[in-house]
Design an enzyme around this catalytic site. Structure first.
Site, PDB file in Angstrom:
ATOM      1  N   VAL A   1      38.918   5.561  12.404  1.00 48.08           N
ATOM      2  CA  VAL A   1      39.488   4.778  13.503  1.00 48.08           C
ATOM      3  C   VAL A   1      39.843   5.741  14.626  1.00 48.08           C
ATOM      4  O   VAL A   1      40.726   6.585  14.458  1.00 48.08           O
ATOM      5  CB  VAL A   1      40.747   4.008  13.036  1.00 48.08           C
ATOM      6  CG1 VAL A   1      41.348   3.222  14.193  1.00 48.08           C
ATOM      7  CG2 VAL A   1      40.416   3.067  11.880  1.00 48.08           C
TER       8      VAL A   1
ATOM      9  N   GLU B   1      38.806   9.260   5.369  1.00 46.91           N
ATOM     10  CA  GLU B   1      39.506   9.677   4.150  1.00 46.91           C
ATOM     11  C   GLU B   1      41.016   9.495   4.280  1.00 46.91           C
ATOM     12  O   GLU B   1      41.726   9.262   3.295  1.00 46.91           O
ATOM     13  CB  GLU B   1      39.211  11.139   3.825  1.00 46.91           C
ATOM     14  CG  GLU B   1      37.736  11.447   3.580  1.00 46.91           C
ATOM     15  CD  GLU B   1      37.013  11.870   4.857  1.00 46.91           C
ATOM     16  OE1 GLU B   1      37.274  11.300   5.932  1.00 46.91           O
ATOM     17  OE2 GLU B   1      36.185  12.785   4.767  1.00 46.91           O
TER      18      GLU B   1
ATOM     19  N   CYS C   1      40.654  16.654   5.544  1.00 50.41           N
ATOM     20  CA  CYS C   1      40.463  15.584   4.568  1.00 50.41           C
ATOM     21  C   CYS C   1      40.239  16.132   3.159  1.00 50.41           C
ATOM     22  O   CYS C   1      40.589  15.485   2.178  1.00 50.41           O
ATOM     23  CB  CYS C   1      39.332  14.668   5.008  1.00 50.41           C
ATOM     24  SG  CYS C   1      39.841  13.692   6.439  1.00 50.41           S
TER      25      CYS C   1
HETATM   26  N1  THU Z   1      35.340  11.940  10.506  1.00 56.45           N
HETATM   27  C1  THU Z   1      35.796  11.336   9.379  1.00 56.45           C
HETATM   28  O1  THU Z   1      36.125  10.147   9.373  1.00 56.45           O
HETATM   29  N2  THU Z   1      35.868  12.070   8.256  1.00 56.45           N
HETATM   30  C2  THU Z   1      35.471  13.375   8.147  1.00 56.45           C
HETATM   31  O2  THU Z   1      35.667  13.978   7.097  1.00 56.45           O
HETATM   32  C3  THU Z   1      34.786  14.005   9.273  1.00 56.45           C
HETATM   33  C4  THU Z   1      34.946  13.332  10.586  1.00 56.45           C
HETATM   34  C5  THU Z   1      35.300  11.148  11.751  1.00 56.45           C
HETATM   35  C6  THU Z   1      36.409  11.439  12.706  1.00 56.45           C
HETATM   36  C7  THU Z   1      35.796  11.027  14.026  1.00 56.45           C
HETATM   37  O3  THU Z   1      36.032   9.649  14.228  1.00 56.45           O
HETATM   38  C8  THU Z   1      34.308  11.248  13.850  1.00 56.45           C
HETATM   39  O4  THU Z   1      34.085  11.407  12.451  1.00 56.45           O
HETATM   40  C9  THU Z   1      33.765  12.475  14.587  1.00 56.45           C
HETATM   41  O5  THU Z   1      34.493  13.601  14.264  1.00 56.45           O
END
Ligand code: THU
Length: 140
Positions: free
Chosen positions: A49, A61, A95
């Site tokens: 989000v 995560e 994460c």
């Molecule tokens: N992102 C995640 O949701 N989890 C991760 O482990 C890596 C990155 C998302 C955050 C952001 O919305 C997008 O990927 C680009 O960084």
């Protein structure tokens, strides 16, 4: 001793993929979904989000760990993190730490088709965790 949970990686990845489809990622256009299998056999899911104030973005995560606790707080035993294309995405450093708290070094992370799952201890070697905190804090 708890009965080991069998992991259906295809099903877990499909749940992560469905969550990725619900991501709110208007800035990066990188949709991320996460699905976690808890030791009680239940599955929790979440997506990333984003926010106009970029630094406030919540990784998938992060939402997953929140959902885990909101639904009873069992330990995580397996997790699949995927991008919008449905293929595994490497969890970011922050994460990995969040997942470590929820599942420990033995938590299995989806490696994708034809690849073995990877233990979180491999992705986050020498992790700082709750044991270190208890062992090293000083008396008030
Ligand atoms: N992102 C995640 O949701 N989890 C991760 O482990 C890596 C990155 C998302 C955050 C952001 O919305 C997008 O990927 C680009 O960084």
């Amino acid at each position: 001793m708890a009965t080991p949970v069998t992991v259906d990686w295809i099903a877990l990845r499909a749940e992560a993929s469905s969550a990725a489809a619900r991501a709110y990622a208007p800035y990066s256009h990188l949709r991320v979904g996460a699905a976690g299998l808890m030791e009680n056999g239940r599955v929790v899911t979440a997506c990333n989000v984003e926010n106009a104030s970029y630094g406030l973005t919540l990784c998938a995560e992060c939402g997953l760990v929140s959902a885990l606790h909101a639904s009873g707080g069992a330990r995580l035993v397996a997790v699949s993190v995927v991008a919008g294309d449905g293929q595994p995405l490497a969890p970011c450093g922050r994460c990995r730490q969040l997942l470590f708290e929820a599942g420990g070094g033995g938590l299995l992370v989806d490696g994708g088709d034809g690849a073995d799952p990877v233990a979180l201890a491999t992705l986050l070697p020498g992790a700082f965790g709750p044991t270190d905190l208890g062992a090293r804090r000083e008396a008030p």
